[in-house]
Scaffold this motif. Sequence first.
Motif, PDB file in Angstrom:
ATOM      1  N   ARG A  38       0.797  -1.189   0.012  1.00  0.00           N
ATOM      2  CA  ARG A  38       0.045  -0.067  -0.163  1.00  0.00           C
ATOM      3  C   ARG A  38       1.161   1.085  -0.072  1.00  0.00           C
ATOM      4  O   ARG A  38       2.011   1.218   0.391  1.00  0.00           O
ATOM      5  CB  ARG A  38      -0.994   0.105   1.169  1.00  0.00           C
ATOM      6  CG  ARG A  38      -0.289  -0.015   2.522  1.00  0.00           C
ATOM      7  CD  ARG A  38      -1.275   0.177   3.814  1.00  0.00           C
ATOM      8  NE  ARG A  38      -0.825   0.042   4.999  1.00  0.00           N
ATOM      9  CZ  ARG A  38      -1.484  -0.255   6.210  1.00  0.00           C
ATOM     10  NH1 ARG A  38      -2.784  -0.682   6.218  1.00  0.00           N
ATOM     11  NH2 ARG A  38      -0.672  -0.353   7.240  1.00  0.00           N
ATOM     12  N   VAL A  93      -3.582   3.606  -1.171  1.00  0.00           N
ATOM     13  CA  VAL A  93      -3.907   2.865  -2.535  1.00  0.00           C
ATOM     14  C   VAL A  93      -3.133   1.594  -2.433  1.00  0.00           C
ATOM     15  O   VAL A  93      -1.925   1.399  -1.843  1.00  0.00           O
ATOM     16  CB  VAL A  93      -3.166   3.623  -3.671  1.00  0.00           C
ATOM     17  CG1 VAL A  93      -3.257   2.730  -4.970  1.00  0.00           C
ATOM     18  CG2 VAL A  93      -3.830   4.921  -4.048  1.00  0.00           C
ATOM     19  N   GLY A 114      -3.642  -0.439  -8.908  1.00  0.00           N
ATOM     20  CA  GLY A 114      -3.914  -0.048  -7.441  1.00  0.00           C
ATOM     21  C   GLY A 114      -5.262  -0.066  -7.170  1.00  0.00           C
ATOM     22  O   GLY A 114      -6.181   0.414  -8.270  1.00  0.00           O
ATOM     23  N   THR A 115      -5.850   0.046  -6.275  1.00  0.00           N
ATOM     24  CA  THR A 115      -6.965   0.425  -5.814  1.00  0.00           C
ATOM     25  C   THR A 115      -7.444   1.142  -4.450  1.00  0.00           C
ATOM     26  O   THR A 115      -6.406   0.935  -3.441  1.00  0.00           O
ATOM     27  CB  THR A 115      -8.163  -0.894  -5.568  1.00  0.00           C
ATOM     28  OG1 THR A 115      -9.210  -0.575  -5.492  1.00  0.00           O
ATOM     29  CG2 THR A 115      -7.503  -1.759  -4.496  1.00  0.00           C
ATOM     30  N   GLN A 116      -7.907   2.283  -4.497  1.00  0.00           N
ATOM     31  CA  GLN A 116      -7.985   3.042  -3.426  1.00  0.00           C
ATOM     32  C   GLN A 116      -8.793   2.559  -2.241  1.00  0.00           C
ATOM     33  O   GLN A 116     -10.173   2.138  -2.663  1.00  0.00           O
ATOM     34  CB  GLN A 116      -8.578   4.472  -3.734  1.00  0.00           C
ATOM     35  CG  GLN A 116      -8.691   5.485  -2.690  1.00  0.00           C
ATOM     36  CD  GLN A 116      -7.405   5.946  -1.950  1.00  0.00           C
ATOM     37  OE1 GLN A 116      -6.428   6.485  -2.854  1.00  0.00           O
ATOM     38  NE2 GLN A 116      -7.299   6.151  -0.702  1.00  0.00           N
TER      39      GLN A 116
END
Length: 121
Positions: A38, A93, A114-116
């Motif tokens: 992250r 992220v 990536g994903t928030q």
Amino acid sequence: QVQLVESGGGLVQAGGSLTLSCAASGLTFSSSSMAWFRQTPGEEREFVASIGWITSRTNYADSVKGRFAISRVNAKNTMYLQMNSLHPEDTAVYYCASGSTSSRADAYRYWGQGTQVTVSS
């Protein structure tokens, strides 16, 4: 080519849960070690958890141990990160990566986009 696609991020209240997924293609997933990292703005990418390919041995950062669980389903070419008891400091992220179980980001060659994850207090 290798593609890693994360999903499942979003906004959650402190104490809540989220499950992230990482769908892999272009590699032999069943023989690939995988990891989650992250990153927050201005900071280096931080190791979260990894899972091996031989025994599915797992390793966690101290900051998430006991709250997060990494897993994989080889038949679906997918890795997961179950995140429970989320804290505002878990906001970042989240990236999946393949090729190692190291806690060093430079040990990985392939990364997702990536994903928030945002945890509100």
